[in-house]
Structure formats: structure tokens, C-alpha cells
Design a protein around this motif. Structure first.
Motif, short mmCIF file in Angstrom:
data_model
loop_
_atom_site.label_atom_id
_atom_site.label_comp_id
_atom_site.label_asym_id
_atom_site.label_seq_id
_atom_site.Cartn_x
_atom_site.Cartn_y
_atom_site.Cartn_z
N ARG A 1 -4.28 -1.43 1.49
CA ARG A 1 -4.40 -0.95 2.87
C ARG A 1 -5.56 -1.65 3.57
N ALA B 1 0.84 -1.21 0.00
CA ALA B 1 0.00 0.00 0.00
C ALA B 1 0.87 1.25 0.00
N ALA C 1 -3.48 1.27 -3.79
CA ALA C 1 -3.05 1.53 -2.40
C ALA C 1 -4.20 1.32 -1.44
#
Length: 158
Positions: A42, A26, A38
Motif C-alpha cells: 500500500r 495490497a 499489505a
């Protein structure tokens, strides 16, 4: 798996490594401006952190083996849910990221299923089934993300 403590030690390590790798991926994607990927990585890192906290909480009053990283006996080179390092490619698109996420989650699912299928310890079977069911939910969610992506919709991870 010989003991519940050993199972939980493996589960915690698996989730810790998955959280770290997805978090690293991420960060790389964010630094390259690939915000869609990302956000996906995440979210997966956050899922793994939740599982890690659960495994550690269950292990709080158990005798846990002290193991160095090289002492874990994984089915492959790394723990099953660790996403491929090639996912750090800054030009990675959403399709490839989803495939890597799916592969990592499915490997974890397969890992817990194999423990469930092979252990003779009833408590380990219960735990392996619970972890398997949680991973099943993640795999199902990623498949929904893949379908949404194919349909040109926003991912629920965003």
C-alpha cells in the motif's frame, strides 16, 4: 523519447500502472490476512500515486500524445515499475515482498536512467534526472527496509 510530452506520457503511465498493481497486491494481501505485506504494498502504491500526480501536473500545459496501452514501447512486457503478478501469492512473506518491491523500483530507476543516458533533448534530460533521483530514494528506502527486516526490526512502512 522525441518530446517532453511523450516522456511525461510514459512517466504517467508507468506510475499509474505501478500504483494499480501495488494497490491490487495490497488488497490481495489484506484479504488473506497478510497485513505486513499489505502495508508495504500500500505504501508503494501511494508513492506511485504521488509520482503520477507530479507527472500529470507537469504535463498540464503540454501537448500529450494520446496513446492506447498497447502503443507504449516498454523494455519488457509491462511498464518497468509494475510489480510481478506472482506477488499475489497469499502466503508471500515479507522477504519475498521486499524483493519484488526492490525489483520493481530498480527497474523503474534503470528505465529513467536509460532515458537520461540516451536522449538528446535537454528538457527531457532534466526531467529524466529528476524522476531517476526520486526512484533512487525509493530504492534506498526499500534497501533500508530489507536491512531492518534482516535485523528483525519493524519496517518503516508499517
Amino acid at each position: 523519447m522525441e518530446t517532453v510530452g511523450e516522456f511525461l506520457s510514459y512517466a504517467a503511465k508507468l506510475e499509474e500502472e505501478a500504483a494499480l498493481r501495488f494497490g491490487e497486491l495490497a488488497d490481495v494481501m489484506q484479504s488473506c490476512g497478510n497485513t505486513e505485506v499489505a502495508a508495504l504494498f500500500r505504501r508503494l502504491s501511494d508513492y506511485s500515486r504521488l509520482h503520477l500526480a507530479d507527472a500529470r501536473a507537469r504535463a498540464a500545459f503540454r501537448d500529450m500524445p494520446e496513446m492506447k496501452p498497447e502503443e507504449y514501447n516498454w523494455p519488457d512486457l509491462e511498464s518497468p515499475e509494475t510489480a510481478g503478478i506472482w506477488a499475489a501469492d497469499p502466503f508471500m512473506g515479507r522477504t519475498q515482498a521486499l524483493e519484488i518491491a526492490r525489483d520493481a523500483e530498480e527497474a523503474s530507476l534503470k528505465y529513467y536512467k536509460s532515458i537520461f543516458d540516451t536522449t538528446t533533448d535537454p528538457e527531457i534530460r532534466i526531467l529524466a534526472k529528476e524522476f531517476y533521483e526520486e526512484e533512487t530514494e525509493h530504492v534506498q528506502e526499500i534497501h533500508k527496509w530489507i536491512e531492518a527486516h534482516k535485523a528483525g526490526k519493524r519496517l518503516s512502512a508499517e
